[in-house]
Design a protein around this motif. Sequence first.
Motif, PDB file in Angstrom:
ATOM      1  N   ARG A  75      35.569  73.867  24.172  1.00 31.18           N
ATOM      2  CA  ARG A  75      36.258  72.728  24.382  1.00 31.18           C
ATOM      3  C   ARG A  75      35.200  71.245  24.644  1.00 31.18           C
ATOM      4  N   PHE A  76      36.003  70.201  24.749  1.00 36.60           N
ATOM      5  CA  PHE A  76      35.519  69.934  25.366  1.00 36.60           C
ATOM      6  C   PHE A  76      35.773  68.848  25.811  1.00 36.60           C
ATOM      7  N   ALA A  77      35.184  68.704  27.156  1.00 32.28           N
ATOM      8  CA  ALA A  77      35.279  68.170  28.795  1.00 32.28           C
ATOM      9  C   ALA A  77      34.287  67.997  29.084  1.00 32.28           C
ATOM     10  N   PRO A  78      34.623  67.828  30.868  1.00 30.78           N
ATOM     11  CA  PRO A  78      33.695  66.584  31.669  1.00 30.78           C
ATOM     12  C   PRO A  78      32.043  67.036  31.286  1.00 30.78           C
ATOM     13  N   GLY A  79      30.667  66.625  30.742  1.00 30.07           N
ATOM     14  CA  GLY A  79      29.857  67.105  31.373  1.00 30.07           C
ATOM     15  C   GLY A  79      29.324  67.603  29.993  1.00 30.07           C
ATOM     16  N   VAL A  80      30.428  67.998  28.902  1.00 26.51           N
ATOM     17  CA  VAL A  80      29.918  68.392  27.295  1.00 26.51           C
ATOM     18  C   VAL A  80      29.467  67.455  26.101  1.00 26.51           C
ATOM     19  N   GLN A 107      39.173  51.277  20.539  1.00 23.75           N
ATOM     20  CA  GLN A 107      40.716  51.847  20.704  1.00 23.75           C
ATOM     21  C   GLN A 107      40.445  53.343  21.622  1.00 23.75           C
ATOM     22  N   ASN A 108      39.328  53.226  22.240  1.00 23.00           N
ATOM     23  CA  ASN A 108      39.989  55.413  22.880  1.00 23.00           C
ATOM     24  C   ASN A 108      40.005  54.417  24.305  1.00 23.00           C
ATOM     25  N   GLN A 109      41.260  55.644  25.034  1.00 19.38           N
ATOM     26  CA  GLN A 109      41.816  55.207  26.339  1.00 19.38           C
ATOM     27  C   GLN A 109      40.943  55.560  26.915  1.00 19.38           C
ATOM     28  N   TYR A 110      40.437  57.125  26.392  1.00 25.38           N
ATOM     29  CA  TYR A 110      39.090  57.595  27.622  1.00 25.38           C
ATOM     30  C   TYR A 110      37.568  56.857  27.829  1.00 25.38           C
ATOM     31  N   THR A 111      37.384  55.928  28.448  1.00 28.89           N
ATOM     32  CA  THR A 111      36.347  55.094  28.673  1.00 28.89           C
ATOM     33  C   THR A 111      34.763  55.624  28.995  1.00 28.89           C
ATOM     34  N   GLN A 112      35.394  57.417  29.389  1.00 30.56           N
ATOM     35  CA  GLN A 112      34.104  58.715  30.129  1.00 30.56           C
ATOM     36  C   GLN A 112      33.359  58.512  28.113  1.00 30.56           C
ATOM     37  N   ILE A 113      34.172  58.840  27.307  1.00 28.63           N
ATOM     38  CA  ILE A 113      33.697  59.511  26.722  1.00 28.63           C
ATOM     39  C   ILE A 113      32.256  58.250  25.973  1.00 28.63           C
ATOM     40  N   GLN A 114      31.498  58.216  25.431  1.00 30.72           N
ATOM     41  CA  GLN A 114      30.675  57.051  25.412  1.00 30.72           C
ATOM     42  C   GLN A 114      30.169  57.902  23.556  1.00 30.72           C
ATOM     43  N   TRP A 156      30.905  63.384  26.928  1.00 32.71           N
ATOM     44  CA  TRP A 156      31.741  63.449  28.161  1.00 32.71           C
ATOM     45  C   TRP A 156      31.344  62.947  29.626  1.00 32.71           C
ATOM     46  N   GLU A 157      31.338  61.783  30.079  1.00 29.84           N
ATOM     47  CA  GLU A 157      30.621  61.172  31.265  1.00 29.84           C
ATOM     48  C   GLU A 157      31.062  62.540  32.191  1.00 29.84           C
ATOM     49  N   TYR A 158      30.495  63.331  33.080  1.00 22.90           N
ATOM     50  CA  TYR A 158      30.862  63.808  33.775  1.00 22.90           C
ATOM     51  C   TYR A 158      31.127  62.996  35.821  1.00 22.90           C
ATOM     52  N   ASP A 159      31.609  62.656  36.090  1.00 22.98           N
ATOM     53  CA  ASP A 159      31.699  60.932  37.154  1.00 22.98           C
ATOM     54  C   ASP A 159      33.205  61.922  37.906  1.00 22.98           C
ATOM     55  N   ASP A 160      33.304  61.448  38.858  1.00 19.56           N
ATOM     56  CA  ASP A 160      34.551  61.528  39.534  1.00 19.56           C
ATOM     57  C   ASP A 160      35.206  60.209  39.910  1.00 19.56           C
ATOM     58  N   GLN A 161      34.928  59.118  39.146  1.00 19.89           N
ATOM     59  CA  GLN A 161      35.647  58.321  38.947  1.00 19.89           C
ATOM     60  C   GLN A 161      36.581  58.432  37.608  1.00 19.89           C
ATOM     61  N   TYR A 162      36.741  58.798  37.152  1.00 19.46           N
ATOM     62  CA  TYR A 162      37.138  59.269  35.556  1.00 19.46           C
ATOM     63  C   TYR A 162      38.607  60.908  36.299  1.00 19.46           C
ATOM     64  N   ASN A 163      38.335  61.608  37.375  1.00 17.20           N
ATOM     65  CA  ASN A 163      38.700  62.868  37.468  1.00 17.20           C
ATOM     66  C   ASN A 163      40.812  62.522  36.666  1.00 17.20           C
TER      67      ASN A 163
END
Length: 190
Positions: A75-80, A107-114, A156-163
Amino acid sequence: MKKTLIFISVVFLLLTVLQVANSFGLFETKIENETDLEVAKWHIFVNQYDLNGEDQTFYVDQITYTDRQGNRVDRFAPGVTGTFQIVIDPKDTEVSFQYRMKIDMSQNQYTQIQLDQIEGLNGIQLTEQDGVYSRIMTLNEIENGVKDTIQVTFHWEYDDQYNESDSMLGQNPDSQFTIPISIQFEQYTE
């Protein structure tokens, strides 16, 4: 006098008919000489999808995920980190062509994915300009069966601001993260 005018008119009429017939024969001969054109085949496959040389936007669904320790995960998750390949196969093409590829994350609504990296494998050199990656496949490469393989890596950036948004994406077991890829093909003449 009348007979002379009739005779002259008949002579001019015959000359006109001969001239028209001669011109028509020349025109018809030229038509026959211009029909021997051969059309080259143009058939390109991307990740086994037949794009038939047309500009397309498609989505990749075969993605390999690894965690921070380098272990493969399902699965895709934070830190992956995710990796996928794009294979451009001109298996039924008889002309050189240039392709231009853009991976649009705007157009990606999830800015934590880079997006991390887009690179050609097996010696393939891509040119990047304003987020568009391009390359020319020569007729010699096509005749030798060369396929371009491009590897794309993102995380997928692992950061508390994106919880909050992490939870939205992660709580739905059927949610999928898709990456739109636009690719354009254009015949290339050297």
